[in-house]
Design a protein around this motif. Structure first.
Motif, mmCIF file in Angstrom:
data_model
loop_
_atom_site.group_PDB
_atom_site.id
_atom_site.type_symbol
_atom_site.label_atom_id
_atom_site.label_comp_id
_atom_site.label_asym_id
_atom_site.label_seq_id
_atom_site.Cartn_x
_atom_site.Cartn_y
_atom_site.Cartn_z
ATOM 1 N N GLN A 1 -8.252 -6.170 0.770
ATOM 2 C CA GLN A 1 -6.855 -5.777 0.912
ATOM 3 C C GLN A 1 -6.659 -4.865 2.115
ATOM 4 O O GLN A 1 -5.588 -4.875 2.743
ATOM 5 C CB GLN A 1 -6.377 -5.083 -0.362
ATOM 6 C CG GLN A 1 -6.289 -6.007 -1.555
ATOM 7 C CD GLN A 1 -5.766 -5.310 -2.802
ATOM 8 O OE1 GLN A 1 -5.087 -4.288 -2.719
ATOM 9 N NE2 GLN A 1 -6.075 -5.870 -3.973
ATOM 10 N N VAL A 2 -7.683 -4.078 2.462
ATOM 11 C CA VAL A 2 -7.596 -3.232 3.654
ATOM 12 C C VAL A 2 -7.372 -4.098 4.884
ATOM 13 O O VAL A 2 -6.438 -3.883 5.665
ATOM 14 C CB VAL A 2 -8.868 -2.374 3.818
ATOM 15 C CG1 VAL A 2 -8.824 -1.622 5.152
ATOM 16 C CG2 VAL A 2 -9.020 -1.387 2.672
ATOM 17 N N HIS B 1 -1.363 5.562 3.080
ATOM 18 C CA HIS B 1 -2.394 4.697 3.657
ATOM 19 C C HIS B 1 -1.957 4.039 4.965
ATOM 20 O O HIS B 1 -2.788 3.432 5.638
ATOM 21 C CB HIS B 1 -2.768 3.589 2.663
ATOM 22 C CG HIS B 1 -3.380 4.093 1.395
ATOM 23 N ND1 HIS B 1 -4.250 5.157 1.343
ATOM 24 C CD2 HIS B 1 -3.253 3.655 0.101
ATOM 25 C CE1 HIS B 1 -4.631 5.360 0.097
ATOM 26 N NE2 HIS B 1 -4.038 4.473 -0.672
ATOM 27 N N TRP B 2 -0.700 4.165 5.314
ATOM 28 C CA TRP B 2 -0.191 3.417 6.458
ATOM 29 C C TRP B 2 -0.865 3.825 7.768
ATOM 30 O O TRP B 2 -1.184 2.969 8.599
ATOM 31 C CB TRP B 2 1.324 3.583 6.560
ATOM 32 C CG TRP B 2 2.085 2.872 5.478
ATOM 33 C CD1 TRP B 2 1.550 2.258 4.362
ATOM 34 C CD2 TRP B 2 3.498 2.705 5.377
ATOM 35 N NE1 TRP B 2 2.545 1.727 3.582
ATOM 36 C CE2 TRP B 2 3.751 1.984 4.179
ATOM 37 C CE3 TRP B 2 4.569 3.099 6.171
ATOM 38 C CZ2 TRP B 2 5.036 1.649 3.778
ATOM 39 C CZ3 TRP B 2 5.854 2.773 5.776
ATOM 40 C CH2 TRP B 2 6.086 2.043 4.581
ATOM 41 N N PRO C 1 0.833 -1.207 0.000
ATOM 42 C CA PRO C 1 0.000 0.000 0.000
ATOM 43 C C PRO C 1 0.864 1.251 0.000
ATOM 44 O O PRO C 1 2.001 1.245 0.495
ATOM 45 C CB PRO C 1 -0.802 -0.127 1.303
ATOM 46 C CG PRO C 1 0.027 -1.013 2.178
ATOM 47 C CD PRO C 1 0.710 -1.968 1.250
ATOM 48 N N ALA C 2 0.322 2.329 -0.541
ATOM 49 C CA ALA C 2 1.048 3.595 -0.565
ATOM 50 C C ALA C 2 1.295 4.084 0.861
ATOM 51 O O ALA C 2 0.513 3.806 1.770
ATOM 52 C CB ALA C 2 0.255 4.643 -1.347
ATOM 53 N N GLU D 1 -10.300 3.459 -1.923
ATOM 54 C CA GLU D 1 -9.079 3.577 -2.706
ATOM 55 C C GLU D 1 -8.416 2.238 -2.991
ATOM 56 O O GLU D 1 -7.498 2.170 -3.813
ATOM 57 C CB GLU D 1 -8.094 4.503 -1.975
ATOM 58 C CG GLU D 1 -8.663 5.891 -1.717
ATOM 59 C CD GLU D 1 -7.645 6.802 -1.056
ATOM 60 O OE1 GLU D 1 -6.459 6.763 -1.438
ATOM 61 O OE2 GLU D 1 -8.032 7.552 -0.146
ATOM 62 N N MET D 2 -8.843 1.172 -2.288
ATOM 63 C CA MET D 2 -8.324 -0.171 -2.547
ATOM 64 C C MET D 2 -9.418 -1.172 -2.190
ATOM 65 O O MET D 2 -10.323 -0.836 -1.427
ATOM 66 C CB MET D 2 -7.055 -0.437 -1.723
ATOM 67 C CG MET D 2 -7.277 -0.486 -0.227
ATOM 68 S SD MET D 2 -5.769 -0.914 0.712
ATOM 69 C CE MET D 2 -4.862 0.621 0.594
ATOM 70 N N TRP E 1 -3.878 -6.037 4.691
ATOM 71 C CA TRP E 1 -2.694 -5.267 5.070
ATOM 72 C C TRP E 1 -2.736 -4.872 6.539
ATOM 73 O O TRP E 1 -1.684 -4.786 7.197
ATOM 74 C CB TRP E 1 -2.559 -4.035 4.183
ATOM 75 C CG TRP E 1 -2.095 -4.355 2.795
ATOM 76 C CD1 TRP E 1 -2.761 -4.136 1.624
ATOM 77 C CD2 TRP E 1 -0.850 -4.965 2.425
ATOM 78 N NE1 TRP E 1 -2.023 -4.583 0.550
ATOM 79 C CE2 TRP E 1 -0.837 -5.083 1.014
ATOM 80 C CE3 TRP E 1 0.253 -5.426 3.140
ATOM 81 C CZ2 TRP E 1 0.229 -5.651 0.316
ATOM 82 C CZ3 TRP E 1 1.317 -5.985 2.455
ATOM 83 C CH2 TRP E 1 1.298 -6.090 1.051
ATOM 84 N N LEU F 1 -10.553 3.944 3.524
ATOM 85 C CA LEU F 1 -9.514 3.325 2.714
ATOM 86 C C LEU F 1 -10.098 2.451 1.611
ATOM 87 O O LEU F 1 -9.508 2.319 0.528
ATOM 88 C CB LEU F 1 -8.606 2.471 3.602
ATOM 89 C CG LEU F 1 -7.685 3.220 4.557
ATOM 90 C CD1 LEU F 1 -6.993 2.247 5.509
ATOM 91 C CD2 LEU F 1 -6.652 4.030 3.791
ATOM 92 N N LEU G 1 -4.275 2.304 7.944
ATOM 93 C CA LEU G 1 -4.202 0.864 8.180
ATOM 94 C C LEU G 1 -3.859 0.561 9.636
ATOM 95 O O LEU G 1 -4.330 -0.431 10.207
ATOM 96 C CB LEU G 1 -3.164 0.228 7.254
ATOM 97 C CG LEU G 1 -3.564 0.164 5.772
ATOM 98 C CD1 LEU G 1 -2.361 -0.256 4.919
ATOM 99 C CD2 LEU G 1 -4.728 -0.804 5.557
#
Length: 319
Positions: free
Chosen positions: A210-211, A97-98, A93-94, A205-206, A214, A202, A101
């Motif tokens: 995957q949210v 986004h950390w 992830p970019a 955007e994904m 991750w 989030l 997450l």
């Protein structure tokens, strides 16, 4: 989480104590009638998976301590998520986004499972199911504050009514005062709602799976040493129930349930899928009787139905 879900800016969040969810659109994907039926089935499977979270946790506690159960659950779910992310060659992830997450991980991967597991040491699963049935309303309210949205007056009245039903139920069941288990459950509502709100943001955007995938990976540096320490200090007594409970909360509730849920939402849309989730607290009450042999008080199903009515009103008001 469950798990599971509450509509927020076109995003539906699961009630069970299950992980952050989201959809990119409130409209179903174009497709055939058979695709719609398949989507409904997948979404229903997701709701069923989330409804089993509390009974599975109760089973897991038969052989594991609360800290061991949550830590090992997180590690196993992260292994499954990591395998899926690697197999599908999903890029990292970019960096922007950390932080989000981390909020999802703290609220959904660690906070909600830990607090509800501690609560289930003294509370029945049926009691917890009614209290956590308030999660969709809590998430919607927190999302409105977070995003600056302005829900209608009918929405807020229904949300307050749902909160009143749950508080009255918990006080009545606890003999006139909130118990320690109730405090854990109310804390779980807040941290999970925060994780769901951030996860919903989030998920625009994904993909939603995957949210949570991750978020699970991000929690591994905490989950692995926590599991090692907890397993050292908490005795483990492996039984069929405890192993089955652990495997279900790790694979079914924490990851695979979300995969089919997201896929179902993509097929039939958030609004239609959310109506299926209204049955989740009642399903948990059923499992608590069928799998755990609990005896429901008359107040439990009545309170659950009352909360579901309030959720239905908020869904309609936001639509």
């Amino acid at each position: 989480m469950t798990a599971q879900n509450s509509a927020t800016d076109g995003i539906t969040v699961a009630v069970n104590g299950s992980p952050a969810t989201g959809a990119r659109s409130d409209s179903p994907a174009t497709g055939t009638r058979s695709g719609s039926r398949a989507g409904t089935l997948l979404a229903a499977l997701g709701v069923t998976a989330f409804s089993l979270t509390f009974p599975a946790t109760a089973w897991g506690l038969e052989g594991f301590g609360p800290w061991s159960l949550v830590a090992v659950r997180s590690v196993l779910a992260a292994v499954i998520a990591g395998a899926a992310l690697i197999a599908l060659r999903v890029p990292l992830p970019a960096r922007r986004h950390w932080a989000g997450l981390a909020v999802v991980g703290g609220g959904v991967v660690l906070g909600f499972p830990m607090l509800t597991t501690l609560a289930l040491q003294t509370s029945t699963t049926s009691h917890a199911a009614v209290v956590v049935g308030l999660l969709p309303l809590t998430t919607a309210a927190l999302s409105a504050l977070r995003t600056g949205a302005r829900p209608s007056r009918a929405f807020w009245l229904a949300a307050l009514a749902g909160a009143a039903v749950v508080i009255a139920f918990t006080v009545q069941q606890s003999g006139g005062a909130l118990s320690t288990g109730d405090l854990y459950l109310f804390g779980a509502l807040l941290v999970c709602a925060a994780g769901y709100t951030e996860g919903g943001r989030l998920a625009r955007e994904m993909p939603g799976w995957q949210v949570i995938g991750w978020a699970l990976i991000f929690c591994l540096p905490l989950a692995v040493p926590a599991a090692a320490v907890a397993l050292t200090f908490e005795p483990v007594h492996l039984t069929a129930h405890s192993v089955a409970g652990l495997l279900w909360v790790a694979a079914g509730s924490q990851f695979l349930g979300l995969v089919v849920w997201y896929r179902g939402m993509a097929e039939i849309g958030v609004s239609k899928a959310s109506q299926l989730q209204l049955a989740q607290p009642l399903l948990t009450l059923f499992w608590s009787v069928a799998l755990l042999g609990e005896h429901l008080s008359p107040a439990a199903p009545l309170a659950a139905v009352g909360v579901l009515v309030c959720i239905a009103v908020t869904q309609r008001a936001r639509a």
